[in-house]
Design a protein around this motif. Structure first.
Motif, mmCIF file in Angstrom:
data_model
loop_
_atom_site.group_PDB
_atom_site.id
_atom_site.type_symbol
_atom_site.label_atom_id
_atom_site.label_comp_id
_atom_site.label_asym_id
_atom_site.label_seq_id
_atom_site.Cartn_x
_atom_site.Cartn_y
_atom_site.Cartn_z
ATOM 1 N N GLU A 63 0.826 -1.204 0.000
ATOM 2 C CA GLU A 63 0.000 0.000 0.000
ATOM 3 C C GLU A 63 0.860 1.254 0.000
ATOM 4 O O GLU A 63 1.963 1.277 0.554
ATOM 5 N N LEU A 64 0.315 2.274 -0.621
ATOM 6 C CA LEU A 64 0.993 3.566 -0.648
ATOM 7 C C LEU A 64 0.893 4.211 0.723
ATOM 8 O O LEU A 64 -0.176 4.230 1.340
ATOM 9 N N VAL A 65 1.991 4.744 1.209
ATOM 10 C CA VAL A 65 2.024 5.442 2.493
ATOM 11 C C VAL A 65 2.037 6.949 2.272
ATOM 12 O O VAL A 65 1.221 7.679 2.840
ATOM 13 N N ALA A 66 2.978 7.423 1.447
ATOM 14 C CA ALA A 66 3.108 8.862 1.224
ATOM 15 C C ALA A 66 3.896 9.098 -0.058
ATOM 16 O O ALA A 66 4.756 8.290 -0.416
ATOM 17 N N THR A 67 3.592 10.216 -0.727
ATOM 18 C CA THR A 67 4.342 10.605 -1.917
ATOM 19 C C THR A 67 4.632 12.098 -1.879
ATOM 20 O O THR A 67 3.940 12.856 -1.191
ATOM 21 N N ILE A 68 5.656 12.488 -2.632
ATOM 22 C CA ILE A 68 5.977 13.896 -2.769
ATOM 23 C C ILE A 68 6.407 14.171 -4.199
ATOM 24 O O ILE A 68 7.201 13.414 -4.772
ATOM 25 N N ILE A 69 5.854 15.225 -4.780
ATOM 26 C CA ILE A 69 6.259 15.676 -6.112
ATOM 27 C C ILE A 69 7.388 16.680 -5.913
ATOM 28 O O ILE A 69 7.215 17.700 -5.238
ATOM 29 N N THR A 70 8.541 16.395 -6.477
ATOM 30 C CA THR A 70 9.722 17.173 -6.144
ATOM 31 C C THR A 70 9.650 18.609 -6.646
ATOM 32 O O THR A 70 10.154 19.518 -6.004
ATOM 33 N N SER A 71 9.006 18.850 -7.781
ATOM 34 C CA SER A 71 8.985 20.204 -8.349
ATOM 35 C C SER A 71 8.123 21.158 -7.542
ATOM 36 O O SER A 71 8.379 22.367 -7.531
ATOM 37 N N SER A 72 7.113 20.634 -6.882
ATOM 38 C CA SER A 72 6.177 21.495 -6.161
ATOM 39 C C SER A 72 6.142 21.218 -4.664
ATOM 40 O O SER A 72 5.500 21.956 -3.912
ATOM 41 N N SER A 73 6.806 20.135 -4.253
ATOM 42 C CA SER A 73 6.760 19.683 -2.848
ATOM 43 C C SER A 73 5.344 19.313 -2.416
ATOM 44 O O SER A 73 5.050 19.302 -1.221
ATOM 45 N N THR A 74 4.492 19.013 -3.363
ATOM 46 C CA THR A 74 3.142 18.560 -3.039
ATOM 47 C C THR A 74 3.209 17.154 -2.460
ATOM 48 O O THR A 74 3.860 16.275 -3.021
ATOM 49 N N THR A 75 2.541 16.961 -1.346
ATOM 50 C CA THR A 75 2.561 15.665 -0.667
ATOM 51 C C THR A 75 1.176 15.030 -0.649
ATOM 52 O O THR A 75 0.151 15.718 -0.754
ATOM 53 N N ASN A 76 1.184 13.733 -0.493
ATOM 54 C CA ASN A 76 -0.063 12.965 -0.409
ATOM 55 C C ASN A 76 0.164 11.833 0.589
ATOM 56 O O ASN A 76 1.247 11.228 0.595
ATOM 57 N N TYR A 77 -0.856 11.572 1.417
ATOM 58 C CA TYR A 77 -0.710 10.556 2.462
ATOM 59 C C TYR A 77 -1.896 9.600 2.461
ATOM 60 O O TYR A 77 -3.030 9.988 2.160
ATOM 61 N N ALA A 78 -1.628 8.369 2.853
ATOM 62 C CA ALA A 78 -2.718 7.444 3.131
ATOM 63 C C ALA A 78 -3.474 7.956 4.345
ATOM 64 O O ALA A 78 -2.884 8.540 5.267
ATOM 65 N N ASP A 79 -4.776 7.730 4.360
ATOM 66 C CA ASP A 79 -5.586 8.208 5.487
ATOM 67 C C ASP A 79 -5.090 7.651 6.812
ATOM 68 O O ASP A 79 -5.155 8.327 7.842
ATOM 69 N N SER A 80 -4.575 6.443 6.780
ATOM 70 C CA SER A 80 -4.153 5.775 8.012
ATOM 71 C C SER A 80 -2.944 6.418 8.667
ATOM 72 O O SER A 80 -2.669 6.157 9.848
ATOM 73 N N VAL A 81 -2.197 7.247 7.922
ATOM 74 C CA VAL A 81 -0.981 7.846 8.486
ATOM 75 C C VAL A 81 -1.039 9.364 8.565
ATOM 76 O O VAL A 81 -0.111 9.994 9.085
ATOM 77 N N LYS A 82 -2.103 9.954 8.061
ATOM 78 C CA LYS A 82 -2.206 11.417 8.078
ATOM 79 C C LYS A 82 -2.110 11.945 9.503
ATOM 80 O O LYS A 82 -2.741 11.418 10.426
ATOM 81 N N GLY A 83 -1.319 12.995 9.653
ATOM 82 C CA GLY A 83 -1.143 13.596 10.968
ATOM 83 C C GLY A 83 -0.076 12.926 11.818
ATOM 84 O O GLY A 83 0.311 13.459 12.859
ATOM 85 N N ARG A 84 0.402 11.766 11.378
ATOM 86 C CA ARG A 84 1.437 11.050 12.137
ATOM 87 C C ARG A 84 2.747 10.935 11.352
ATOM 88 O O ARG A 84 3.824 10.963 11.949
#
Length: 120
Positions: free
Chosen positions: A46-67
């Motif tokens: 499963e995906l945990v987290a990603t980051i787009i390097t050009s914009s520093s946009t991040t995305n998180y799985a709901d299960s790890v958001k905030g942690r």
């Protein structure tokens, strides 16, 4: 060729913290995006987290958001994991989409995996 080397896994008690690192080396022109995935026994990767390097946009799985927090510095990606829970126990893999030259498409590369075990 590109190599990804992970470090930072281990055993921690519930509520504790760990920081994973993944460093890329080799034929690197640019890195489009970086991420962390995990695979626990009996589950699909499963995906945990990603980051787009050009914009520093991040995305998180709901299960790890905030942690968990993903960040990067040049060719290295980090995953700061706080308030760890037993259900976070898994092998964690880093992933990077790397371009090796101007005009080339990006290819996905994976780290070797690092075990994270959270005891209750």
């Amino acid at each position: 060729q590109v190599q990804l080397v992970e470090s930072g896994g281990g055993l921690v008690q519930a509520g504790g913290s760990l920081r994973l690192s993944c460093a890329a080396s080799g034929s690197i022109f640019s890195i489009n995006h970086m991420g962390w995935f995990r695979h626990a026994p009996g589950n699909q990767r499963e995906l945990v987290a990603t980051i787009i390097t050009s914009s520093s946009t991040t995305n998180y799985a709901d299960s790890v958001k905030g942690r968990f927090t993903i960040s990067n510095a040049k060719n290295t990606v980090y995953l700061q994991m706080n308030s760890l829970k037993p259900e976070d126990t898994a092998v964690y893999y880093c992933n990077m989409n790397v371009r090796s030259g101007w005009g080339s498409r990006g290819y996905d590369y994976w780290g070797q995996g690092t075990q994270v075990t959270v005891s209750s």
